[in-house]
Scaffold this motif. Sequence first.
Motif, PDB file in Angstrom:
ATOM      1  N   ILE A  18       1.003  -1.113   0.046  1.00 51.13           N
ATOM      2  CA  ILE A  18       0.047  -0.163   0.022  1.00 51.13           C
ATOM      3  C   ILE A  18       0.803   1.432   0.032  1.00 51.13           C
ATOM      4  CG2 ILE A  18      -1.663   1.225   1.249  1.00 51.13           C
ATOM      5  CD1 ILE A  18      -2.803  -1.228  -0.148  1.00 51.13           C
ATOM      6  N   ALA A  19       1.886   1.344   0.709  1.00 58.31           N
ATOM      7  CA  ALA A  19       2.901   2.559   0.910  1.00 58.31           C
ATOM      8  C   ALA A  19       3.632   2.445  -0.349  1.00 58.31           C
ATOM      9  CB  ALA A  19       3.926   2.238   2.038  1.00 58.31           C
ATOM     10  N   VAL A  20       4.016   1.462  -1.053  1.00 62.36           N
ATOM     11  CA  VAL A  20       4.535   1.761  -2.373  1.00 62.36           C
ATOM     12  C   VAL A  20       3.569   2.322  -3.414  1.00 62.36           C
ATOM     13  CG1 VAL A  20       5.737   0.237  -4.083  1.00 62.36           C
ATOM     14  CG2 VAL A  20       6.163  -0.080  -1.950  1.00 62.36           C
ATOM     15  N   GLN A  21       2.391   1.760  -3.362  1.00 58.34           N
ATOM     16  CA  GLN A  21       1.474   2.364  -4.247  1.00 58.34           C
ATOM     17  C   GLN A  21       1.222   3.748  -4.128  1.00 58.34           C
ATOM     18  OE1 GLN A  21      -1.986  -0.125  -3.674  1.00 58.34           O
ATOM     19  NE2 GLN A  21      -1.251  -1.721  -5.041  1.00 58.34           N
ATOM     20  N   GLN A  22       1.012   4.187  -2.833  1.00 58.96           N
ATOM     21  CA  GLN A  22       0.884   5.741  -2.760  1.00 58.96           C
ATOM     22  C   GLN A  22       2.148   6.415  -3.088  1.00 58.96           C
ATOM     23  OE1 GLN A  22       0.096   5.506   1.616  1.00 58.96           O
ATOM     24  NE2 GLN A  22      -2.134   5.455   1.413  1.00 58.96           N
ATOM     25  N   VAL A  23       3.520   6.109  -2.992  1.00 58.53           N
ATOM     26  CA  VAL A  23       4.517   6.621  -3.183  1.00 58.53           C
ATOM     27  C   VAL A  23       4.468   6.710  -4.858  1.00 58.53           C
ATOM     28  CG1 VAL A  23       7.134   6.477  -3.425  1.00 58.53           C
ATOM     29  CG2 VAL A  23       5.957   6.158  -1.426  1.00 58.53           C
ATOM     30  N   GLU A  24       4.041   5.697  -5.507  1.00 58.71           N
ATOM     31  CA  GLU A  24       4.067   5.643  -7.018  1.00 58.71           C
ATOM     32  C   GLU A  24       2.830   6.734  -7.415  1.00 58.71           C
ATOM     33  OE1 GLU A  24       3.299   1.458  -7.752  1.00 58.71           O
ATOM     34  OE2 GLU A  24       5.385   0.991  -7.672  1.00 58.71           O
ATOM     35  N   GLN A  25       1.999   6.821  -6.637  1.00 60.92           N
ATOM     36  CA  GLN A  25       0.979   7.793  -7.271  1.00 60.92           C
ATOM     37  C   GLN A  25       1.279   9.405  -6.896  1.00 60.92           C
ATOM     38  OE1 GLN A  25      -2.182   7.574  -8.347  1.00 60.92           O
ATOM     39  NE2 GLN A  25      -1.967   9.838  -8.431  1.00 60.92           N
ATOM     40  N   ILE A  26       2.105   9.469  -5.694  1.00 62.30           N
ATOM     41  CA  ILE A  26       2.823  10.690  -5.650  1.00 62.30           C
ATOM     42  C   ILE A  26       3.633  11.091  -6.556  1.00 62.30           C
ATOM     43  CG2 ILE A  26       4.161  12.269  -3.975  1.00 62.30           C
ATOM     44  CD1 ILE A  26       2.792  10.491  -1.763  1.00 62.30           C
ATOM     45  N   ASP A  27       4.576  10.227  -6.890  1.00 62.01           N
ATOM     46  CA  ASP A  27       5.517  10.390  -7.981  1.00 62.01           C
ATOM     47  C   ASP A  27       4.834  10.717  -9.319  1.00 62.01           C
ATOM     48  OD1 ASP A  27       7.798   9.818  -6.482  1.00 62.01           O
ATOM     49  OD2 ASP A  27       7.853   7.702  -6.975  1.00 62.01           O
ATOM     50  N   ARG A  28       3.707   9.899  -9.706  1.00 61.12           N
ATOM     51  CA  ARG A  28       2.833  10.535 -11.029  1.00 61.12           C
ATOM     52  C   ARG A  28       2.589  11.750 -10.738  1.00 61.12           C
ATOM     53  NH1 ARG A  28       1.447   4.871 -10.260  1.00 61.12           N
ATOM     54  NH2 ARG A  28      -0.960   5.461  -9.543  1.00 61.12           N
ATOM     55  N   TRP A  29       1.890  12.223  -9.640  1.00 59.73           N
ATOM     56  CA  TRP A  29       1.678  13.654  -9.363  1.00 59.73           C
ATOM     57  C   TRP A  29       2.587  14.683  -9.723  1.00 59.73           C
ATOM     58  CZ3 TRP A  29      -1.361  12.390  -4.291  1.00 59.73           C
ATOM     59  CH2 TRP A  29      -2.474  11.935  -4.775  1.00 59.73           C
ATOM     60  N   ILE A  30       3.932  14.309  -9.087  1.00 64.21           N
ATOM     61  CA  ILE A  30       4.811  15.107  -9.044  1.00 64.21           C
ATOM     62  C   ILE A  30       5.400  15.248 -10.554  1.00 64.21           C
ATOM     63  CG2 ILE A  30       7.467  15.436  -8.785  1.00 64.21           C
ATOM     64  CD1 ILE A  30       6.772  14.075  -6.153  1.00 64.21           C
ATOM     65  N   ALA A  31       5.438  14.290 -11.514  1.00 64.18           N
ATOM     66  CA  ALA A  31       5.611  14.123 -12.950  1.00 64.18           C
ATOM     67  C   ALA A  31       4.678  15.110 -13.661  1.00 64.18           C
ATOM     68  CB  ALA A  31       5.897  12.667 -13.303  1.00 64.18           C
ATOM     69  N   THR A  32       3.501  15.020 -13.353  1.00 52.52           N
ATOM     70  CA  THR A  32       2.490  15.831 -13.966  1.00 52.52           C
ATOM     71  C   THR A  32       2.625  17.234 -13.973  1.00 52.52           C
ATOM     72  OG1 THR A  32       0.846  14.081 -13.962  1.00 52.52           O
ATOM     73  CG2 THR A  32      -0.005  16.200 -14.300  1.00 52.52           C
ATOM     74  N   GLU A  33       2.690  17.620 -12.386  1.00 50.06           N
ATOM     75  CA  GLU A  33       3.102  18.910 -12.321  1.00 50.06           C
ATOM     76  C   GLU A  33       4.535  19.466 -12.960  1.00 50.06           C
ATOM     77  OE1 GLU A  33       1.185  21.139 -10.749  1.00 50.06           O
ATOM     78  OE2 GLU A  33      -0.186  19.655 -10.682  1.00 50.06           O
ATOM     79  N   GLU A  34       5.710  18.800 -12.923  1.00 51.26           N
ATOM     80  CA  GLU A  34       6.728  19.057 -13.364  1.00 51.26           C
ATOM     81  C   GLU A  34       6.468  19.087 -14.955  1.00 51.26           C
ATOM     82  OE1 GLU A  34      10.144  17.112 -10.602  1.00 51.26           O
ATOM     83  OE2 GLU A  34       9.312  15.967 -12.442  1.00 51.26           O
ATOM     84  N   ARG A  35       5.673  18.381 -15.722  1.00 56.50           N
ATOM     85  CA  ARG A  35       5.422  18.512 -16.906  1.00 56.50           C
ATOM     86  C   ARG A  35       4.597  20.039 -17.302  1.00 56.50           C
ATOM     87  NH1 ARG A  35       4.282  13.872 -17.520  1.00 56.50           N
ATOM     88  NH2 ARG A  35       1.961  13.875 -16.902  1.00 56.50           N
ATOM     89  N   ARG A  36       3.479  20.129 -16.436  1.00 53.58           N
ATOM     90  CA  ARG A  36       2.766  21.557 -16.442  1.00 53.58           C
ATOM     91  C   ARG A  36       3.706  22.650 -16.343  1.00 53.58           C
ATOM     92  NH1 ARG A  36      -2.123  19.539 -12.766  1.00 53.58           N
ATOM     93  NH2 ARG A  36      -3.255  18.274 -14.209  1.00 53.58           N
ATOM     94  N   GLU A  37       4.600  22.692 -15.474  1.00 53.55           N
ATOM     95  CA  GLU A  37       5.530  23.707 -15.161  1.00 53.55           C
ATOM     96  C   GLU A  37       6.289  23.989 -16.205  1.00 53.55           C
ATOM     97  OE1 GLU A  37       7.069  27.068 -13.354  1.00 53.55           O
ATOM     98  OE2 GLU A  37       5.350  26.138 -12.909  1.00 53.55           O
ATOM     99  N   SER A  38       6.908  22.983 -16.989  1.00 58.15           N
ATOM    100  CA  SER A  38       7.828  23.060 -18.108  1.00 58.15           C
ATOM    101  C   SER A  38       6.996  23.652 -19.238  1.00 58.15           C
ATOM    102  CB  SER A  38       8.211  21.609 -18.419  1.00 58.15           C
ATOM    103  OG  SER A  38       9.178  21.829 -19.808  1.00 58.15           O
ATOM    104  N   GLU A  39       5.927  23.029 -19.440  1.00 53.65           N
ATOM    105  CA  GLU A  39       4.967  23.720 -20.570  1.00 53.65           C
ATOM    106  C   GLU A  39       4.612  25.229 -20.420  1.00 53.65           C
ATOM    107  OE1 GLU A  39       1.690  21.275 -20.445  1.00 53.65           O
ATOM    108  OE2 GLU A  39       2.728  19.545 -21.538  1.00 53.65           O
ATOM    109  N   ARG A  40       4.322  25.724 -18.995  1.00 51.98           N
ATOM    110  CA  ARG A  40       4.020  26.972 -18.842  1.00 51.98           C
ATOM    111  C   ARG A  40       5.316  27.884 -18.934  1.00 51.98           C
ATOM    112  NH1 ARG A  40       5.373  30.643 -15.526  1.00 51.98           N
ATOM    113  NH2 ARG A  40       6.706  29.264 -14.085  1.00 51.98           N
ATOM    114  N   ARG A  41       6.546  27.222 -18.716  1.00 55.42           N
ATOM    115  CA  ARG A  41       8.031  28.015 -19.010  1.00 55.42           C
ATOM    116  C   ARG A  41       7.843  28.118 -20.551  1.00 55.42           C
ATOM    117  NH1 ARG A  41       9.992  25.353 -14.197  1.00 55.42           N
ATOM    118  NH2 ARG A  41      10.705  23.806 -15.920  1.00 55.42           N
ATOM    119  N   ARG A  42       7.912  27.095 -21.173  1.00 61.07           N
ATOM    120  CA  ARG A  42       7.958  27.187 -22.805  1.00 61.07           C
ATOM    121  C   ARG A  42       6.943  28.134 -23.186  1.00 61.07           C
ATOM    122  NH1 ARG A  42       8.523  21.742 -22.571  1.00 61.07           N
ATOM    123  NH2 ARG A  42       6.505  21.373 -23.433  1.00 61.07           N
ATOM    124  N   GLY A  43       5.761  28.172 -22.835  1.00 63.96           N
ATOM    125  CA  GLY A  43       4.704  29.279 -23.321  1.00 63.96           C
ATOM    126  C   GLY A  43       5.232  30.663 -22.992  1.00 63.96           C
TER     127      GLY A  43
END
Length: 111
Positions: A18-43
Amino acid sequence: MNDSSVPRIDMLRFARRIAVQQVEQIDRWIATEERRESERRRGEQARLPAPDWLIEMGLGGRDPVYVHVGGCHMAGKRSRGVEWDQVVRAVTEGVDACPHCRPDTELGILD
């Protein structure tokens, strides 16, 4: 609440999964936010610089209503970027200067 039919090691392994699944979910959220921030900076980098001067047109789109300094918060949707000489001509021909950004003061043209 201590159920002796389930060994403690199995409960710990379950908790770990369960803890590993939660960490993986948080990692996906972090990756999504990093992608959004990168797109915002490029824009932001790709965005054209704001014009130095704006002329706001009336409802019909023919007659200028206001002259603004570029980036004025009061410039409406019908504003377009223009060159310095067009702004000077508009102000001297009687187009009102925006009372908020005062382009006539910026230009050194006062009534």
